[in-house]
Design a protein around this motif. Structure first.
Motif, PDB file in Angstrom:
ATOM      1  N   VAL A 167       0.753  -1.243   0.077  1.00 57.18           N
ATOM      2  CA  VAL A 167      -0.054   0.044   0.074  1.00 57.18           C
ATOM      3  C   VAL A 167       0.975   1.291   0.041  1.00 57.18           C
ATOM      4  CG1 VAL A 167      -1.484   1.504   1.471  1.00 57.18           C
ATOM      5  CG2 VAL A 167      -1.886  -1.181   0.895  1.00 57.18           C
ATOM      6  N   LEU A 168       1.861   1.143   1.083  1.00 58.74           N
ATOM      7  CA  LEU A 168       2.763   2.473   1.093  1.00 58.74           C
ATOM      8  C   LEU A 168       3.573   2.670  -0.346  1.00 58.74           C
ATOM      9  CD1 LEU A 168       4.441   1.793   4.430  1.00 58.74           C
ATOM     10  CD2 LEU A 168       2.517   3.505   3.663  1.00 58.74           C
ATOM     11  N   ASN A 169       3.726   1.530  -1.359  1.00 57.93           N
ATOM     12  CA  ASN A 169       4.510   1.964  -2.407  1.00 57.93           C
ATOM     13  C   ASN A 169       3.428   2.247  -3.495  1.00 57.93           C
ATOM     14  OD1 ASN A 169       7.035   1.277  -2.085  1.00 57.93           O
ATOM     15  ND2 ASN A 169       6.773  -0.833  -1.849  1.00 57.93           N
ATOM     16  N   LEU A 170       2.204   1.996  -3.478  1.00 56.31           N
ATOM     17  CA  LEU A 170       1.262   2.339  -4.394  1.00 56.31           C
ATOM     18  C   LEU A 170       0.907   3.827  -4.305  1.00 56.31           C
ATOM     19  CD1 LEU A 170      -1.387  -0.647  -4.218  1.00 56.31           C
ATOM     20  CD2 LEU A 170      -0.140   0.134  -6.183  1.00 56.31           C
ATOM     21  N   LEU A 171       1.070   4.326  -2.924  1.00 61.16           N
ATOM     22  CA  LEU A 171       0.694   5.983  -2.569  1.00 61.16           C
ATOM     23  C   LEU A 171       1.868   6.522  -3.054  1.00 61.16           C
ATOM     24  CD1 LEU A 171      -0.558   5.090   0.969  1.00 61.16           C
ATOM     25  CD2 LEU A 171      -1.943   6.422  -0.748  1.00 61.16           C
ATOM     26  N   LYS A 172       3.113   5.930  -2.944  1.00 65.07           N
ATOM     27  CA  LYS A 172       4.383   6.670  -3.475  1.00 65.07           C
ATOM     28  C   LYS A 172       4.261   6.820  -4.755  1.00 65.07           C
ATOM     29  CE  LYS A 172       7.607   5.070  -0.643  1.00 65.07           C
ATOM     30  NZ  LYS A 172       8.642   4.094  -0.537  1.00 65.07           N
ATOM     31  N   ALA A 173       3.577   5.853  -5.515  1.00 64.75           N
ATOM     32  CA  ALA A 173       3.648   5.950  -6.846  1.00 64.75           C
ATOM     33  C   ALA A 173       2.169   7.022  -7.354  1.00 64.75           C
ATOM     34  CB  ALA A 173       3.500   4.561  -7.697  1.00 64.75           C
ATOM     35  N   GLY A 174       1.805   7.412  -6.655  1.00 60.67           N
ATOM     36  CA  GLY A 174       0.630   8.435  -6.959  1.00 60.67           C
ATOM     37  C   GLY A 174      -0.885   7.887  -6.960  1.00 60.67           C
ATOM     38  N   PHE A 175      -1.062   6.693  -6.718  1.00 64.44           N
ATOM     39  CA  PHE A 175      -2.449   6.059  -6.644  1.00 64.44           C
ATOM     40  C   PHE A 175      -3.206   6.368  -5.439  1.00 64.44           C
ATOM     41  CE2 PHE A 175      -0.002   2.979  -9.329  1.00 64.44           C
ATOM     42  CZ  PHE A 175      -0.718   3.029 -10.517  1.00 64.44           C
ATOM     43  N   SER A 176      -4.412   6.672  -5.822  1.00 64.14           N
ATOM     44  CA  SER A 176      -5.312   6.681  -4.440  1.00 64.14           C
ATOM     45  C   SER A 176      -5.634   5.511  -3.887  1.00 64.14           C
ATOM     46  CB  SER A 176      -6.237   7.611  -4.952  1.00 64.14           C
ATOM     47  OG  SER A 176      -6.373   8.790  -5.130  1.00 64.14           O
ATOM     48  N   VAL A 177      -5.305   5.303  -2.557  1.00 64.39           N
ATOM     49  CA  VAL A 177      -5.483   3.724  -2.111  1.00 64.39           C
ATOM     50  C   VAL A 177      -6.589   3.933  -1.071  1.00 64.39           C
ATOM     51  CG1 VAL A 177      -4.630   1.866  -1.089  1.00 64.39           C
ATOM     52  CG2 VAL A 177      -3.235   3.308  -2.739  1.00 64.39           C
TER      53      VAL A 177
END
Ligand code: NAD
Length: 289
Positions: A17-27
């Motif tokens: 989840v933290l990496n998805l957020l870092k990549a700019g996705f809304s999680v």
């Protein structure tokens, strides 16, 4: 960029989840999840219900312990099945039975929802560094939609084939890892009993044909007696049981896998199920005559 719902924020799910957020996705995560506060502080949206989560996203990812949990999240009384809409994509990244993965694919197809089985390898370290290997089963269309999401969490991403192919590949991975841990554990126990320096042995073997990530990382864990998980014995035992059931379904004799599964059963009976799978060495040490 697509909105992503993420269910199962454990050892693996949280860094993913933290990496998805870092990549700019809304999680979007569930409030009842133990670590929702932690990921909320990093920018995740917290939903009070499964319905709210599913309505907010185009893609739902699960990262749960085993088949029963994934089936409960989908088909249970509060399952997301009731709220999924045509065009959404469901991606299960847990390690579960290939047969259950195929069932999920078939059930969701009735709603015009695509499903991918996308189990991972690389452990907690790979999840944190966004270098997971991701092995994917399902349609090429769903894979193409999910690829940018996978790229935020992993490096070696392969579309293996149709539904279930990702989980079959993962079962094979776990067989190889389990049997290699058994080999390293037996070798280290023998060397120790024979008075050979394990540090020097690991160092020289890493330069030769016996080189492997297991010898490197788990060999070091055995030397350090560091069995903090990592990957828990009880999860690896679960994976070997998946491999054995798959072997039975395809009438392939997996006797090496069965032997390692038996050692893992002993580790769990000793009360070590929560320890890292490198602690398999303890079973071998206890069994020495
Ligand atoms: P974990 O036990 O740390 O996390 C699982 C999470 O799922 C927990 O947070 C738990 O609260 C949550 N959960 C369980 N049931 C739920 C439900 N019904 N609804 C919502 N949440 C629920 O496990 P993990 O180590 O993160 O492993 C997850 C999956 O990834 C497993 O299938 C495992 O085999 C696989 N895997 C783990 C590793 C590893 O090194 N840990 C490596 C590769 C693959």
């Amino acid at each position: 960029m697509k909105n992503i719902g993420f269910i199962g924020i454990g050892i693996m799910g949280k860094p993913m989840v933290l990496n998805l957020l870092k990549a700019g996705f809304s999680v979007f995560v569930l409030e009842k999840s133990g670590r929702s506060q932690e990921v909320h502080e990093a920018g995740a949206h917290v939903c009070s219900s499964v319905k709210q989560l599913v309505e907010s996203v185009e893609i739902v990812i699960s990262m749960l312990p085993d088949s029963p949990e994934v089936e409960a999240v989908l088909f249970g009384s509060e399952g997301i099945m009731q709220d999924l809409k045509a065009g959404q994509v469901f991606i299960d990244m847990s390690t579960i039975s290939p047969l259950v993965a195929q069932k999920i694919h078939a059930e969701l197809a009735k709603l015009n929802v695509e499903a991918l089985d996308a189990p991972v390898s690389g452990g907690q370290v790979g999840a944190e560094a966004a270098t997971l290997s991701i092995m994917v089963g399902g349609s090429a269309n769903a894979f193409a939609q999910a690829l940018p999401i996978f790229q935020a969490m992993g490096k070696n991403i392969v579309h293996i084939g149709e539904a279930g192919a990702g989980q079959i590949t993962k079962a094979c991975n776990q067989m190889i890892v389990g049997m290699t841990i058994q080999a390293v554990s037996e070798a280290f126990t023998l060397a120790h009993e024979a008075g050979v320096d394990l540090v020097k042995m690991r160092e020289v073997l890493l330069g030769g044909f016996a080189q492997s990530r297991i010898l490197d990382l788990h060999g070091q864990r055995i030397i350090d007696r560091n069995f903090k998980p990592g990957f828990k014995i009880k999860l690896h035992q679960k994976d070997l049981n998946i491999a054995l059931a798959t072997g039975k379904a395809f009438q392939v004799d997996l006797s090496g896998t069965a032997q390692v599964a038996d050692q893992m059963n002993k580790a769990i009976a000793m009360g070590n199920g929560e320890l890292d799978h490198s602690s398999l060495v303890v079973v071998i040490e206890k069994e020495k005559k």
